[in-house]
Scaffold this motif. Structure first.
Motif, PDB file in Angstrom:
ATOM      1  N   PRO A  23       0.822  -1.225   0.000  1.00 28.57           N
ATOM      2  CA  PRO A  23       0.000   0.000   0.000  1.00 28.57           C
ATOM      3  C   PRO A  23       0.849   1.266   0.000  1.00 28.57           C
ATOM      4  N   LYS A  24       0.291   2.330  -0.545  1.00 25.18           N
ATOM      5  CA  LYS A  24       0.947   3.638  -0.549  1.00 25.18           C
ATOM      6  C   LYS A  24       0.257   4.541   0.474  1.00 25.18           C
ATOM      7  N   VAL A  25       1.050   5.373   1.135  1.00 22.69           N
ATOM      8  CA  VAL A  25       0.479   6.237   2.172  1.00 22.69           C
ATOM      9  C   VAL A  25      -0.075   7.512   1.564  1.00 22.69           C
ATOM     10  N   SER A  26      -1.174   7.987   2.156  1.00 20.33           N
ATOM     11  CA  SER A  26      -1.690   9.305   1.803  1.00 20.33           C
ATOM     12  C   SER A  26      -1.037  10.334   2.731  1.00 20.33           C
ATOM     13  N   LEU A  31       3.008   4.176   7.110  1.00 24.76           N
ATOM     14  CA  LEU A  31       3.140   2.813   6.617  1.00 24.76           C
ATOM     15  C   LEU A  31       3.819   2.003   7.709  1.00 24.76           C
ATOM     16  N   ILE A  32       3.128   0.953   8.158  1.00 31.22           N
ATOM     17  CA  ILE A  32       3.636   0.112   9.238  1.00 31.22           C
ATOM     18  C   ILE A  32       4.152  -1.203   8.666  1.00 31.22           C
ATOM     19  N   GLU A  33       5.380  -1.558   9.020  1.00 29.38           N
ATOM     20  CA  GLU A  33       5.867  -2.905   8.751  1.00 29.38           C
ATOM     21  C   GLU A  33       5.314  -3.795   9.857  1.00 29.38           C
ATOM     22  N   GLY A  92      -9.310  -3.107   8.042  1.00 30.73           N
ATOM     23  CA  GLY A  92      -8.978  -4.324   7.297  1.00 30.73           C
ATOM     24  C   GLY A  92      -7.547  -4.257   6.804  1.00 30.73           C
ATOM     25  N   GLY A  93      -7.052  -5.385   6.293  1.00 28.20           N
ATOM     26  CA  GLY A  93      -5.736  -5.404   5.681  1.00 28.20           C
ATOM     27  C   GLY A  93      -4.581  -5.770   6.576  1.00 28.20           C
ATOM     28  N   VAL A  99       1.001  -2.207   6.121  1.00 30.10           N
ATOM     29  CA  VAL A  99      -0.337  -1.639   6.098  1.00 30.10           C
ATOM     30  C   VAL A  99      -0.229  -0.129   6.254  1.00 30.10           C
ATOM     31  N   ALA A 100      -1.066   0.596   5.500  1.00 28.18           N
ATOM     32  CA  ALA A 100      -1.139   2.049   5.601  1.00 28.18           C
ATOM     33  C   ALA A 100      -2.377   2.432   6.396  1.00 28.18           C
TER      34      ALA A 100
END
Length: 322
Positions: A23-26, A31-33, A92-93, A99-100
């Protein structure tokens, strides 16, 4: 990135590890690993095709709570930096490598907790605070009844309510689970397979009830609530079409409500995060609330983790780790 994907709706074995776009961050996201992700009953419902993901959320990847390390921040992010260890509430995700999520849905990992313990917190803590303390207005000295006391929600409600000065009663499906709840702070338990909780509580009554059962529990809940009592529904696993004696609600001046957390907007979740950090995080860091992990599984064994979740033999949380 690698992600655990629902290949088609069905039983646990439909969960398979696949390659998936990172995913790309807005502008206001991090962004979490992901290092760990908590399992929740709603994951099973979604896997079976009975709980659709909100718009904009990857429907094929489960996971409502994670912990990990921030590896990227959007330009408008103010509270967090690359390298911070956080846990986060998601729509979700979460069963993925990255995950963003908006920074308002993240919290720093409490001092002393590992990633698995931190991943067990967001969904349960946010749900309990929102429903028991905001919606249910539980006050010190008032008695809380939790249906499903050994669940992730239950063990959280027990510990937070006790730490803030309320007696707690739980219903459970076995004496073993009941003893586990007693050890976590519950004052007593009712084994619903052997006892009728309405009969057990009809004399003393309770002030607030957190119910995830629904169905025939509604009338029993109404009967045991004290005047001005509050009943809060967060699920209805035994049915959502029920009979209600309105006269009893009127005479006792009861409040009956319910909510779902996943679909609430970002502003609500941000404000909820602020309250959780203010009121619940200190309880964790002082040792008054301890995460309870039943078992961990590697992400690649998500299907096995779901099978264990569906057996309903556990007390505490089941966590995926890497």
């Amino acid at each position: 990135m690698k992600a655990i994907v629902i290949t088609h709706y069905g039983k646990a074995d439909v969960l398979q590890q696949r390659e998936y776009p990172t995913p790309k961050v807005s502008v206001d996201q991090v962004l979490i690993e992901v290092r760990a992700a908590g399992l929740n009953r709603s994951d099973v419902f979604q896997r079976e095709g009975n709980y659709p993901a909100p718009a904009g959320v990857p429907a094929e990847i489960l996971g409502l709570e994670v912990s990990g390390t921030i590896v990227e921040v959007g330009p408008d992010v103010k509270e967090f930096n690359v390298g911070d260890r956080v846990c986060a509430l998601l729509a979700g995700g979460g069963y993925s490598e990255f995950v963003a999520v908006g920074e308002g849905q993240c919290l720093p990992i409490p001092t002393g907790l590992n990633f698995a313990e931190a991943a067990s917190l967001p969904e349960t803590v946010y749900t309990v605070w929102s429903n028991v303390f905001q919606r249910g207005s539980l006050k010190p000295g008032e008695t809380l009844l939790v249906h499903g006391g050994s669940s992730g929600i239950g063990i959280t409600a027990i510990q937070v309510a006790k730490a803030l000065g309320s007696p707690v009663v739980v219903t459970v499906g076995s004496d073993e689970k009941g003893q586990n709840c007693i050890e976590l702070g519950a004052d007593f338990y009712i084994n619903y397979k052997k006892q009728n909780f309405e009969l057990e509580l009809q004399e003393q009554g309770v002030d607030v009830i957190l119910d995830m059962v629904g169905g025939e529990y509604l009338s029993k809940n109404v009967n045991i609530l004290k005047p001005e009592g509050r009943l809060v529904h967060i699920n209805a696993v035994d049915g959502n079409n029920v009979d209600l004696d309105i006269w009893k609600v009127m005479i006792k001046r009861l409040t009956i409500s319910g909510s779902t957390l996943r679909s609430r907007d970002y502003d609500f979740k941000t404000k909820l995060s602020e309250e959780v950090r203010k009121y619940v995080w200190p309880l964790i860091e002082s040792g008054k609330f301890v995460p309870v992990i039943f078992k961990t599984f590697p992400f690649s064994e998500a299907a096995e983790a779901h099978k264990l979740l569906e057996k309903n033999t556990h007390t505490g949380k089941i966590i995926l780790v890497r």
